[in-house]
Design a protein around this motif. Structure first.
Motif, PDB file in Angstrom:
ATOM      1  N   GLY A  97       0.830  -1.216   0.000  1.00 30.80           N
ATOM      2  CA  GLY A  97       0.000   0.000   0.000  1.00 30.80           C
ATOM      3  C   GLY A  97       0.853   1.250   0.000  1.00 30.80           C
ATOM      4  N   ASN A  98       1.981   1.217   0.709  1.00 33.75           N
ATOM      5  CA  ASN A  98       2.898   2.358   0.709  1.00 33.75           C
ATOM      6  C   ASN A  98       3.433   2.632  -0.700  1.00 33.75           C
ATOM      7  N   LEU A  99       3.829   1.551  -1.376  1.00 35.38           N
ATOM      8  CA  LEU A  99       4.341   1.712  -2.747  1.00 35.38           C
ATOM      9  C   LEU A  99       3.259   2.288  -3.664  1.00 35.38           C
ATOM     10  N   LEU A 100       2.055   1.724  -3.557  1.00 35.71           N
ATOM     11  CA  LEU A 100       0.960   2.186  -4.422  1.00 35.71           C
ATOM     12  C   LEU A 100       0.660   3.662  -4.155  1.00 35.71           C
ATOM     13  N   SER A 101       0.598   4.034  -2.885  1.00 36.08           N
ATOM     14  CA  SER A 101       0.246   5.427  -2.571  1.00 36.08           C
ATOM     15  C   SER A 101       1.340   6.377  -3.042  1.00 36.08           C
ATOM     16  N   PHE A 102       2.572   5.908  -3.036  1.00 36.18           N
ATOM     17  CA  PHE A 102       3.681   6.777  -3.442  1.00 36.18           C
ATOM     18  C   PHE A 102       3.769   6.898  -4.964  1.00 36.18           C
ATOM     19  N   TYR A 103       3.498   5.814  -5.676  1.00 40.57           N
ATOM     20  CA  TYR A 103       3.736   5.814  -7.129  1.00 40.57           C
ATOM     21  C   TYR A 103       2.496   6.079  -7.991  1.00 40.57           C
ATOM     22  N   LEU A 104       1.322   5.722  -7.506  1.00 46.17           N
ATOM     23  CA  LEU A 104       0.153   5.870  -8.378  1.00 46.17           C
ATOM     24  C   LEU A 104      -0.262   7.334  -8.506  1.00 46.17           C
ATOM     25  N   LYS A 106      -2.626  10.610  -8.685  1.00 48.11           N
ATOM     26  CA  LYS A 106      -3.748  10.962  -7.806  1.00 48.11           C
ATOM     27  C   LYS A 106      -5.090  10.464  -8.365  1.00 48.11           C
ATOM     28  N   ILE A 109      -5.844   6.897  -7.597  1.00 45.04           N
ATOM     29  CA  ILE A 109      -6.260   6.653  -6.213  1.00 45.04           C
ATOM     30  C   ILE A 109      -7.711   7.093  -6.016  1.00 45.04           C
TER      31      ILE A 109
END
Lengths: 214, 79
Positions: A97-104, A106, A109
Motif C-alpha cells: 500500500g505504501n508503494l501504491l500510494s507513493f507511485y500511483l 492521484k 487513487i
C-alpha cells in the motif's frame, strides 16, 4: 529439468517480473486490476510496476528479492514470489500500500476510492510469521516442466523458519491451484463477493486461500 | 495544530476509510487490528491523510510507520 538454473531475482529481471505480475494479476483472463481499478493503461501499469520493483522493498507482492527465477539458456522463464509475513513488523499489505500510494497518480487513487468497498469480501488475511506466496508465472513454452513446483520447494527451503505457508489464488486460476496441490497445499478458506460489479473488475469473484503446514 | 486536534482529524479519516464510525485510534493500533486494512485501503488512507493535512510523505517515511503513534509523529513533524 536439469537444463534450468534457479536463482533469486535481480534488477536485470525487472521486465520479466513485470510481465509475470501482469499475467498473474490477469489469472488467464483479459481483466487487469491495475486497469479496471486504477484506470491505468496496461503500458502505464507496466512502467509503474517496474518503478515499484526498483525500490527493492522487501516482504510483499512487489518485493524484487522475494522472487525466485527459473532460467533457461540465459533467459528467465518462470518465477514465484514468497516472503515471511510481517518479518520486520510491517504487514505485506502495508508495504505494498505504501508503494501504491507513493507511485500511483492521484486520479488512480481517486478512482480506487470509489470502488474500495466492493473489495471488502475478497480481502485476504495474512498471518504474521507465515510464508506467503505471491505472484507466480511460467512462460507458455515451459509450462508442464513443473517449474512452479520446483520454485515452491526452493522458497520453502529458503524460508525454513516458517511453520506454515499460505497462498491466495483466484478460483479460476486452475493451473496455479494444481501446482500448489502438487505441493500438498489444501484449500483453507474461500472468499466470495456476490457483487456482480466485481466480475468486471477482477478475474473472478472468488478467491481461495491455500494452506500447507511446513 | 495541537495533538488532540490532529488525532481527532485522523480518527475521522480512519472512520471514513474503513467505513467504521466506532473505530477509535490509539498509538498502538496497527493494520493487524482493523478489519479490511489491506493494501488498497492503506493506499487510500495515506492519500486521505496527505490530502487532509496538505502534506506529502516520502516512501521512507511511510515504511517507518509501524502503528498509529508513528503516523501521528510523522504527520506532526511535517506540519
Amino acid at each position: 529439468m536439469n537444463n534450468y538454473i534457479y536463482r533469486t531475482a535481480e534488477l536485470k529481471d525487472i521486465s520479466f517480473l513485470v510481465e509475470a505480475i501482469i499475467q498473474a494479476e490477469k489469472s488467464g483472463t483479459d481483466i487487469l486490476s491495475y486497469t479496471t481499478l486504477f484506470g491505468l493503461s496496461e503500458s502505464k501499469a507496466r512502467v509503474l510496476l517496474a518503478d515499484m520493483l526498483e525500490e527493492e522493498v522487501e516482504d510483499c507482492d512487489l518485493a524484487l528479492s522475494g522472487f525466485m527465477i527459473a532460467e533457461y539458456e540465459g533467459y528467465p522463464v518462470a518465477t514465484l514470489n514468497a516472503w515471511l509475513e510481517g518479518k520486520d513488523g510491517l504487514p505485506s499489505t502495508t508495504i505494498k500500500g505504501n508503494l501504491l500510494s507513493f507511485y500511483l497518480p492521484k486520479e488512480a487513487i481517486v478512482k480506487a476510492q470509489s470502488l474500495n468497498e466492493l473489495f471488502s469480501d475478497l480481502s485476504i488475511e495474512h498471518i504474521s510469521g507465515s510464508l506467503c506466496f505471491g505472484p507466480a508465472y511460467v512462460v507458455p513454452e515451459h509450462e508442464g516442466a513443473l517449474l512452479l513446483v520446483k520454485l515452491c520447494q526452493l522458497q520453502i527451503r529458503k524460508h525454513s523458519d516458517a511453520l506454515e505457508a499460505y497462498c491466495p489464488i483466484f478460483s479460476n486460476n486452475l493451473s496455479s491451484i494444481q501446482n500448489f496441490k502438487l505441493q500438498n497445499f489444501k484449500v483453507f478458506k474461500e472468499y466470495i463477493s456476490h457483487n456482480e460489479e466485481i466480475k468486471n473488475l477482477l478475474p473472478s469473484n472468488k478467491k481461495l486461500l491455500m494452506y500447507k503446514k511446513l | 495544530m495541537g495533538k488532540e486536534e490532529l488525532q481527532s482529524k485522523l480518527t475521522a479519516i480512519f472512520q471514513k476509510t474503513f467505513n467504521d464510525e466506532s473505530l477509535e485510534l490509539s498509538d498502538e493500533l496497527t493494520a493487524n487490528d482493523v478489519e479490511n486494512w489491506d493494501s488498497l485501503s492503506h493506499m487510500i488512507l495515506i492519500a486521505e491523510v496527505e490530502n487532509s493535512f496538505s502534506i506529502k510523505f516520502k516512501l521512507k517515511d511511510l515504511n517507518k510507520m509501524r502503528n498509529v503513534g508513528d503516523m501521528l509523529n510523522i504527520i506532526e513533524s511535517k506540519l
